[in-house]
Design an enzyme around this catalytic site. Structure first.
Site, PDB file in Angstrom:
ATOM      1  N   ARG A 239       0.849  -1.178   0.000  1.00  0.00           N
ATOM      2  CA  ARG A 239       0.000   0.000   0.000  1.00  0.00           C
ATOM      3  C   ARG A 239       0.889   1.233   0.000  1.00  0.00           C
ATOM      4  O   ARG A 239       1.367   1.677   1.034  1.00  0.00           O
ATOM      5  CB  ARG A 239      -0.895  -0.029   1.257  1.00  0.00           C
ATOM      6  CG  ARG A 239      -2.052   0.941   1.218  1.00  0.00           C
ATOM      7  CD  ARG A 239      -2.687   1.055   2.589  1.00  0.00           C
ATOM      8  NE  ARG A 239      -1.850   1.850   3.475  1.00  0.00           N
ATOM      9  CZ  ARG A 239      -1.788   1.686   4.806  1.00  0.00           C
ATOM     10  NH1 ARG A 239      -2.457   0.728   5.384  1.00  0.00           N
ATOM     11  NH2 ARG A 239      -1.029   2.471   5.528  1.00  0.00           N
TER      12      ARG A 239
ATOM     13  N   HIS B 298      -4.051   4.208   4.324  1.00  0.00           N
ATOM     14  CA  HIS B 298      -5.167   3.269   4.431  1.00  0.00           C
ATOM     15  C   HIS B 298      -6.444   3.932   3.927  1.00  0.00           C
ATOM     16  O   HIS B 298      -7.182   3.363   3.119  1.00  0.00           O
ATOM     17  CB  HIS B 298      -5.335   2.830   5.885  1.00  0.00           C
ATOM     18  CG  HIS B 298      -6.529   1.965   6.115  1.00  0.00           C
ATOM     19  ND1 HIS B 298      -6.616   0.674   5.640  1.00  0.00           N
ATOM     20  CD2 HIS B 298      -7.689   2.202   6.776  1.00  0.00           C
ATOM     21  CE1 HIS B 298      -7.785   0.158   5.990  1.00  0.00           C
ATOM     22  NE2 HIS B 298      -8.459   1.062   6.679  1.00  0.00           N
TER      23      HIS B 298
ATOM     24  N   TYR C 294       3.744   5.319  11.370  1.00  0.00           N
ATOM     25  CA  TYR C 294       3.991   3.927  11.736  1.00  0.00           C
ATOM     26  C   TYR C 294       4.830   3.132  10.728  1.00  0.00           C
ATOM     27  O   TYR C 294       5.108   1.959  10.958  1.00  0.00           O
ATOM     28  CB  TYR C 294       2.664   3.194  11.978  1.00  0.00           C
ATOM     29  CG  TYR C 294       1.680   3.245  10.830  1.00  0.00           C
ATOM     30  CD1 TYR C 294       1.798   2.404   9.735  1.00  0.00           C
ATOM     31  CD2 TYR C 294       0.610   4.146  10.849  1.00  0.00           C
ATOM     32  CE1 TYR C 294       0.891   2.442   8.696  1.00  0.00           C
ATOM     33  CE2 TYR C 294      -0.317   4.192   9.814  1.00  0.00           C
ATOM     34  CZ  TYR C 294      -0.169   3.340   8.734  1.00  0.00           C
ATOM     35  OH  TYR C 294      -1.069   3.388   7.696  1.00  0.00           O
TER      36      TYR C 294
END
Length: 390
Positions: free
Chosen positions: A284, A288, A297
């Site tokens: 990805r 998100h 993160y």
């Protein structure tokens, strides 16, 4: 095969060695790949396909336009025109390969991120924007497009897909040998959803009833902020063996390999050989959703590394190197992408606000007494404001 027959424990049917060979059964070579990140065409003993120049150009066009849908929708959300958007940046090959492997009679059960698959099923991307703008609940007809409504409840669509697959199995639309009748189901989900109970229950039912379903997992390595290492101790595709059906891992940034593997799995399902798990190993590259900040993160070095495996660029290199396209092809595609962007920007802003009472439409095939009472009560509540300044 009988519509109620199930594969015996530890046995996947007589065709497994031919279609999903021993290397996938014993955890051998993990990644099926037909086009390297450098744009080199390679071959695979179990999965291969002779692609025409037209097919290759079509894959490239599909991925470019899908990425344009994604970038336009992201920009619209940033300008306040959408409430949220689920990005697919970097996952175009996984979606286009899987989508183009479908036959018209096959049915798709998506998550909320299958914009590329929706595009291959002929759904106007403006219909997707309406959902994220909050003016409708999905404006396309699932029965007409054989593409279910986007599912927000994580993993629920897998149970829906297995149930539908069992239905077409009992309708005699599996294993007849008629290519225009035999059908399969594909259920999409992500690596995060693989931890959901609904998904695992779907695996159990599919294996027990030999349902004609393909479980297509886009492993983009992040369940929002949770890395794949905290979700599983083994590669996801190997989980399928414990449920009693084959699993295969494919390079999810390779549209050729994704197409070839999905095509084989769908045919296996149509022939009555039961379910298959496909793990499309990808990344990805975006967030998100547009409410997420992935810099909190994950490492930027990882993102930069995966940019070198961009699914669009690798196919572009192959097309150029082999003289399958000219500059006019790219110019025409750029014009088409601009027209698509204009369609989405102007169309999104022109989407009408819904009528308040429309929330009660299409909840059930037939209106229930309880829902009718709720509708009447809400209608009376709205009427109480008529003529009021408040």
């Amino acid at each position: 095969m009988s519509d109620t027959a199930a594969a015996s424990p530890g046995h996947f049917g007589p065709d497994l060695a031919e279609v999903f060979g021993p290397s996938q059964q014993d955890g051998g070579p993990e990644l099926v790949q037909l086009l390297t990140p450098e744009g080199e065409r390679v071959h695979h003993a179990e999965f291969d396909h002779d692609f025409s120049a037209e097919e290759l150009r079509g894959f490239y066009r599909d991925m470019v336009l899908t990425r344009r849908i994604d970038t336009e929708a992201t920009a619209l959300q940033r300008h306040g025109e959408l409430g949220i958007w689920a990005q697919l940046l970097g996952q175009e090959a996984a979606q286009i390969g899987a989508g183009r492997a479908l036959r018209p009679q096959d049915y798709v059960f998506p998550t909320y991120r299958e914009h590329g698959v929706a595009y291959t099923r002929g759904i106007d991307p403006l219909d997707l924007l309406g959902l994220f703008r909050g003016v409708d609940q999905g404006a396309w007809d699932p029965a007409e497009k054989n593409f279910g409504l986007y599912t927000i409840v994580i993993g629920a669509q897998v149970l829906h897909g297995v149930g539908y697959a069992m239905g077409i199995q009992r309708d005699g639309a599996v294993g007849t040998g008629d290519p225009d009748r035999d059908a399969a189901v594909i259920a999409h989900f992500g690596d995060g959803a693989s931890s959901q109970g609904d998904v695992n229950e779907g695996f159990i039912f599919a294996a027990s009833y030999n349902a004609p379903v393909v479980f297509f997992c886009q492993n983009n390595q992040w369940a929002i902020s949770e890395p794949i290492e905290r979700q599983t101790r083994i590669p996801l595709y190997q989980r399928a063996l414990g449920f009693g059906f084959p699993g295969v891992r494919v390079d999810g940034n390779d549209v050729l390999a994704t197409y070839a593997v999905t095509k084989a799995a769908l045919q296996r399902a149509r022939d009555g050989q039961g379910p298959t798990f496909i793990e499309a190993y990808t990344y990805r590259m975006g967030a998100h959703t547009t409410t997420d900040d992935p810099t909190r993160y994950r490492l930027s070095d990882d993102v930069e590394s995966w940019k070198l495996k961009d699914p669009i660029e690798r196919l572009k290199v192959y097309l150029r190197r082999n003289g399958l396209v000219d500059q006019q092809f790219f110019d025409d595609l750029d014009d088409e992408a601009k027209e698509l962007g204009h369609h989405l920007r102007e169309g999104c802003k022109a989407l009408p606000d819904p009528q308040p009472m429309s929330v009660f439409d299409h909840v059930y095939t037939e209106m229930t007494d309880e829902l009718a009472a709720q509708r009447d009560g809400y209608e009376a509540y709205l009427a109480s404001f008529e003529g009021s300044d408040h």
